[in-house]
Design an enzyme around this catalytic site. Structure first.
Site, PDB file in Angstrom:
ATOM      1  N   VAL A 165      29.832  47.724  96.563  1.00  0.00           N
ATOM      2  CA  VAL A 165      30.281  49.031  97.040  1.00  0.00           C
ATOM      3  C   VAL A 165      30.059  50.094  95.967  1.00  0.00           C
ATOM      4  O   VAL A 165      29.578  51.201  96.253  1.00  0.00           O
ATOM      5  CB  VAL A 165      31.761  48.975  97.478  1.00  0.00           C
ATOM      6  N   GLN A 183      37.507  45.004  94.667  1.00  0.00           N
ATOM      7  CA  GLN A 183      36.739  45.183  93.435  1.00  0.00           C
ATOM      8  C   GLN A 183      35.261  44.844  93.655  1.00  0.00           C
ATOM      9  O   GLN A 183      34.644  44.103  92.897  1.00  0.00           O
ATOM     10  CB  GLN A 183      37.330  44.327  92.311  1.00  0.00           C
ATOM     11  N   SER A 184      34.687  45.413  94.688  1.00  0.00           N
ATOM     12  CA  SER A 184      33.306  45.092  95.051  1.00  0.00           C
ATOM     13  C   SER A 184      32.294  45.787  94.143  1.00  0.00           C
ATOM     14  O   SER A 184      32.251  47.020  94.067  1.00  0.00           O
ATOM     15  CB  SER A 184      33.039  45.509  96.499  1.00  0.00           C
ATOM     16  N   ASN A 185      31.450  44.997  93.488  1.00  0.00           N
ATOM     17  CA  ASN A 185      30.330  45.554  92.737  1.00  0.00           C
ATOM     18  C   ASN A 185      29.330  46.223  93.673  1.00  0.00           C
ATOM     19  O   ASN A 185      28.750  47.259  93.358  1.00  0.00           O
ATOM     20  CB  ASN A 185      29.625  44.457  91.945  1.00  0.00           C
TER      21      ASN A 185
END
Length: 334
Positions: free
Chosen positions: A79, A75-77
């Site tokens: 990326v 859940q990378s912001n």
């Protein structure tokens, strides 16, 4: 510091808002609380990585890159924002997503940031937890170069000396806003994770002799490792911009008491903070970074470690899209 010497693309209108949180200030009965709204950086729902990407993509374009490679947690912001900016400039994007959290939850694995990554056409590859993810990204970049691509590799969080320029610039922007408003800032509080935001702020403030301390609330590592990482990057960034004298070690301060069981794992305090900001101010935090940072700040206010009478600026790093990856937890507190 003359930042115009470095390549840059412009991605959002500046400055981002600096607002007084009247309701939260009253509810906590302590310091005067302000918020720097870097959740309002526009691109792909905004967030702090957009500032870093102005400089990273600027350098990538100068080098003629055709393909961006980066990495982050599922859940990378970072990326999500990188994938969007890459498409804006006609570049392909490949992201390596680390299974940093042991979960089979459908919302976490497929909703929120992951859904948006796919909508932006990002090529996703998964990696097991615990790997050196920046090394994995470099390997992927080399693989693409051998296939004829001009790959530019961005480390996790955009946190290197180039990406940190985004928060050197933000520090300058914040000081100008505060001066124009007649606002004397006693302390800045921000989440600290991959280190670029924290390091850039420290360099920008130290370089301007602002005498404003930054408190980073850790979201992953123990304090000694987090402070070492931030200071190392701050020193590299200071050297890059030509700041004489480097960065004082004592200027880098992190409190890592609010991580809980680990990165991205919800805590009771985070849940309270997310709910409180939503109910008191109509502002959405995220569950991984700004939620835990706000939880730490709230607790430190209640303990009197951040004192009544102080003027505190909380840096909102964005990421509310990630809330959709934590639906069961959030339904339990709503």
């Amino acid at each position: 510091m003359h930042l115009a010497r470095f390549p840059r693309v412009r991605l959002f209108p500046t400055p981002t808002p600096l607002e007084r949180l009247d309701n939260l200030t009253k509810a906590l009965g302590g310091p005067e609380i302000w918020i720097k709204r870097d959740d309002c950086t526009v691109v792909a729902t905004g967030g702090n990585k957009v500032r870093k990407l102005e400089w990273l993509i600027g350098e990538a374009r100068e080098q003629g890159a055709t393909h961006i490679v980066t990495q982050g947690a599922v859940q990378s912001n970072h990326v999500r924002q990188t994938a969007a900016v890459a498409r804006k400039f006609g570049m392909r994007c490949t992201a390596l997503l680390e299974h940093r959290i042991d979960t089979n939850d459908r919302d976490y694995l497929g909703s929120g940031n992951v859904l948006l990554d796919k909508l932006f056409g990002c090529a996703i590859e998964y990696r097991a937890g615990g790997l050196d993810m920046n090394a994995e990204a470099e390997k992927k970049g080399e693989e693409l170069r051998k296939a004829g691509e001009k790959a530019y590799v961005i480390p996790g969080g955009g946190s290197n000396r180039v990406g940190a320029l985004g928060y050197v610039s933000c520090a300058q922007e914040l000081l100008q806003q505060a001066d124009e408003m007649g606002l004397k800032i006693d302390r800045i509080v921000s989440a600290t994770g991959s280190a670029g935001t924290h390091a850039g702020l420290v360099v920008g403030l130290e370089g301007c002799n602002a005498n404003i301390p930054v408190l980073g609330i850790g979201v992953r590592l123990p304090r000694d490792r987090q402070e070492a990482n931030v200071h190392r990057l701050a020193e590299a960034t200071a050297e890059y911009v030509g700041m004489t004298g480097g960065v004082r070690r004592e200027a880098v301060v992190a409190n890592c008491d609010y991580v809980g069981e680990g990165y991205g794992i919800p805590t009771e305090g985070m849940g309270e903070a997310v709910k409180m900001l939503a109910r008191e101010e109509g502002i959405l935090l995220d569950p991984v970074y700004s939620g835990k940072a706000m939880a730490g700040m709230i607790d430190l206010i209640r303990k009197g470690e951040i004192k009544a009478g102080e003027r505190v600026v909380f840096l909102h790093t964005g990421g509310a899209v990630g809330l959709f990856g934590y639906t069961p937890f959030l339904e339990g507190i709503a």
